[in-house]
Design an enzyme around this catalytic site. Structure first.
Site, PDB file in Angstrom:
ATOM      1  N   ASP A 188       0.637  -1.164  -0.032  1.00  0.00           N
ATOM      2  CA  ASP A 188      -0.020  -0.264   0.009  1.00  0.00           C
ATOM      3  C   ASP A 188       0.837   1.185  -0.126  1.00  0.00           C
ATOM      4  OD1 ASP A 188      -2.264   1.771   0.094  1.00  0.00           O
ATOM      5  OD2 ASP A 188      -2.928   0.758   2.078  1.00  0.00           O
ATOM      6  N   ASP A 189       0.890   2.066  -1.148  1.00  0.00           N
ATOM      7  CA  ASP A 189       1.652   3.173  -1.301  1.00  0.00           C
ATOM      8  C   ASP A 189       2.957   3.326  -1.180  1.00  0.00           C
ATOM      9  OD1 ASP A 189      -1.229   4.238  -0.918  1.00  0.00           O
ATOM     10  OD2 ASP A 189      -0.839   5.579   0.662  1.00  0.00           O
ATOM     11  N   CYS A 245      -5.729   4.360  -3.710  1.00  0.00           N
ATOM     12  CA  CYS A 245      -5.908   2.878  -3.544  1.00  0.00           C
ATOM     13  C   CYS A 245      -7.023   2.069  -4.092  1.00  0.00           C
ATOM     14  CB  CYS A 245      -5.864   2.957  -2.079  1.00  0.00           C
ATOM     15  SG  CYS A 245      -4.732   3.706  -1.043  1.00  0.00           S
ATOM     16  N   ASP A 303      -0.003  -0.352  -5.139  1.00  0.00           N
ATOM     17  CA  ASP A 303      -1.262   0.148  -5.749  1.00  0.00           C
ATOM     18  C   ASP A 303      -1.102   1.574  -6.170  1.00  0.00           C
ATOM     19  OD1 ASP A 303      -0.993   1.309  -2.987  1.00  0.00           O
ATOM     20  OD2 ASP A 303      -3.156   1.029  -2.577  1.00  0.00           O
ATOM     21  N   ASN A 304      -0.300   2.385  -5.600  1.00  0.00           N
ATOM     22  CA  ASN A 304       0.166   3.852  -5.983  1.00  0.00           C
ATOM     23  C   ASN A 304       1.266   4.275  -5.489  1.00  0.00           C
ATOM     24  OD1 ASN A 304      -2.593   4.289  -4.227  1.00  0.00           O
ATOM     25  ND2 ASN A 304      -0.535   4.934  -3.482  1.00  0.00           N
TER      26      ASN A 304
END
Length: 454
Positions: A11-12, A50, A230-231
């Site tokens: 995540d991130d 997300c 995701d990003n």
């Protein structure tokens, strides 16, 4: 041979791993996976938010096609349209045991029917590995599709934290971290990057626990393993933007029997679902009429270098939080990036976690002119990524670039029409919404924005 699938989502994370060149990152397990599989050097999310990015992975559709325009949870509540085919639904129908552990962040549940669902917003990677073992016990001899959604290295609810350091993970000192080019070298930025790298190391440890579990169960040679984020990192100019810092992301795929490689093919996350279906031997649903860009990545695995026909990607961002409306569409080629900022008159909205951070406050105080440039942006932007990889020098107004600008603009709009993008505007109106009127002879001006007086 069973055709199992393990999908690991950080995540991130952005590109903050050792195998993607970050000198600070402690990611030995992800790096080892890259040494064993195919590391895509040029992989891109369609959006840097997300829920939207995760929906793209599971549906193979850009968010303007799936309806997952922004964050799924709480008051935001953007959700995937009914009838959209998703990875868990398709693999359930094929007899797979499907499960997700950790962060889910897409909806509604009916559209994403994992049969085993241990949703958690916690950072206990040991617990995640234990639940993965329980899932494998329950799956028995069935082929499985298991997703682990690590919350790390997402920010926590504090102004500078990423979850308290725990376990055997290394401790990072602010003075020793590498500062990305798009951030200012300030004490607050360094302190947050140190905490961020703690969380990255914890995520990596969790990935290692699950990969070791596969090996201990004798499943490594039967399982397609995919690792991605995701990003981009949760800092300004990255997360929620379609700059490369927000969408140029890790993608590592280990296929049993394939040689290690570094691919230069430009892969998109809309390619993930076709890859899963190809590996599982499942055809795309015949009743799905939505235009799709995605292609299976399996033929690229084990091959170094570029591949013909894999030389561009598109991106589509509309919301992050419900108040973060700033629709942008991009076309990225090997050299150039074209941004079409649909609602360019609005200031670019900063996500809550970034705006509330000490690093953003410090950067705003230290370099207000830089922040101003990132908040107020024109209707279209053009960047030469060879000369300007951080996308800081907009060439859209350069007469020498007029031909490139015209070509990329036309290609992007053709893609918007093909994918039925509601945000392809003429005179401030959606071409898609007006299609019946256009068929009856309505003529729209060529301009994008509404002008009352002709």
């Amino acid at each position: 041979m069973p055709r199992n699938i393990l999908l690991l989502i950080a995540d991130d994370l952005g590109l903050m791993t050792g195998c993607y060149g970050d000198p600070t990152a402690h990611t030995p397990h992800v790096d080892r996976l890259a040494e064993q599989g195919t590391r895509f050097a040029r992989a891109f999310a369609s959006t840097a938010s997300c829920s939207g990015s995760r929906s793209t992975i599971y549906t193979g559709l850009h968010t303007h096609q799936s309806g997952q325009y922004g964050l799924n949870h709480d008051r935001h509540h953007f959700q995937t349209f009914p009838g959209v085919a998703t990875a868990p639904a398709l693999l359930n129908a094929a007899g797979y045991a499907t499960g997700i552990i950790g962060k889910v962040h897409v909806g509604p549940d009916a559209a994403y029917p994992w049969t085993w669902r241990d949703e958690s917003w916690g950072r206990d990677v040991g617990w995640m590995a234990q639940r993965a073992a329980a899932f494998l016990d329950d799956a028995g001899t069935r082929p499985f599709f298991l997703t682990l959604g690590f919350i790390d290295p997402h920010r926590d609810a504090s102004r500078a934290g990423f979850g308290a350091p725990d376990g055997p993970d290394p401790v990072f000192r602010p003075e020793n971290v590498a500062v990305p080019e798009y951030l200012n070298d300030l004490p607050e930025v360094r302190a947050e990057l140190a905490a961020y790298h703690h969380a990255i190391a914890r995520m990596d440890r969790g990935a290692g626990l699950v990969l070791d579990l596969l090996a201990a169960r004798g499943l490594a040679e039967d399982t397609l393993v995919i690792f991605l984020s995701d990003n981009g990192a949760p800092f300004i100019h990255s997360k929620t933007t379609l700059f490369d810092a927000g969408i140029h992301l890790p993608l590592i795929i280990r296929r049993p029997g394939a040689a290690p490689a570094t691919s230069q093919a430009m892969a998109s996350f809309v390619d993930i679902l076709p890859t899963l279906l190809d590996w599982a031997g499942i055809a795309a649903p015949p009743d799905d009429t939505r235009p799709r860009d995605g292609r299976s990545l399996l033929p690229l695995l084990g091959r170094d270098g570029p591949d013909p026909g894999w030389d561009h990607v598109f991106g589509s961002h509309t919301f992050h939080e419900v108040t973060n409306y700033w629709p942008t569409r991009v076309l990225r080629t090997e050299r150039f990036k074209y941004h079409r900022n649909v609602a360019w008159q609005l200031p670019f909205p900063i996500s809550t976690d970034i705006y509330g951070s000490l690093s953003f406050e410090a950067m705003r105080r230290a370099a207000p002119e830089t922040i101003e440039q990132r908040i107020h942006r024109p209707a279209e932007e053009l960047y030469d990524l060879q000369a300007d990889p951080m996308e800081t020098r907009d060439l859209a107004g350069d007469p020498d670039m007029a031909g490139v600008l015209t070509d990329l603009r036309a290609r992007l709009e053709a893609w918007q029409r093909r994918t039925e993008d509601p945000w392809l505007l003429r005179d401030g109106m959606s071409e898609l919404a007006l299609r019946d009127h256009l068929a009856e002879g309505l003529a729209l001006p060529a301009r994008w924005d509404f002008v009352a007086r002709e």
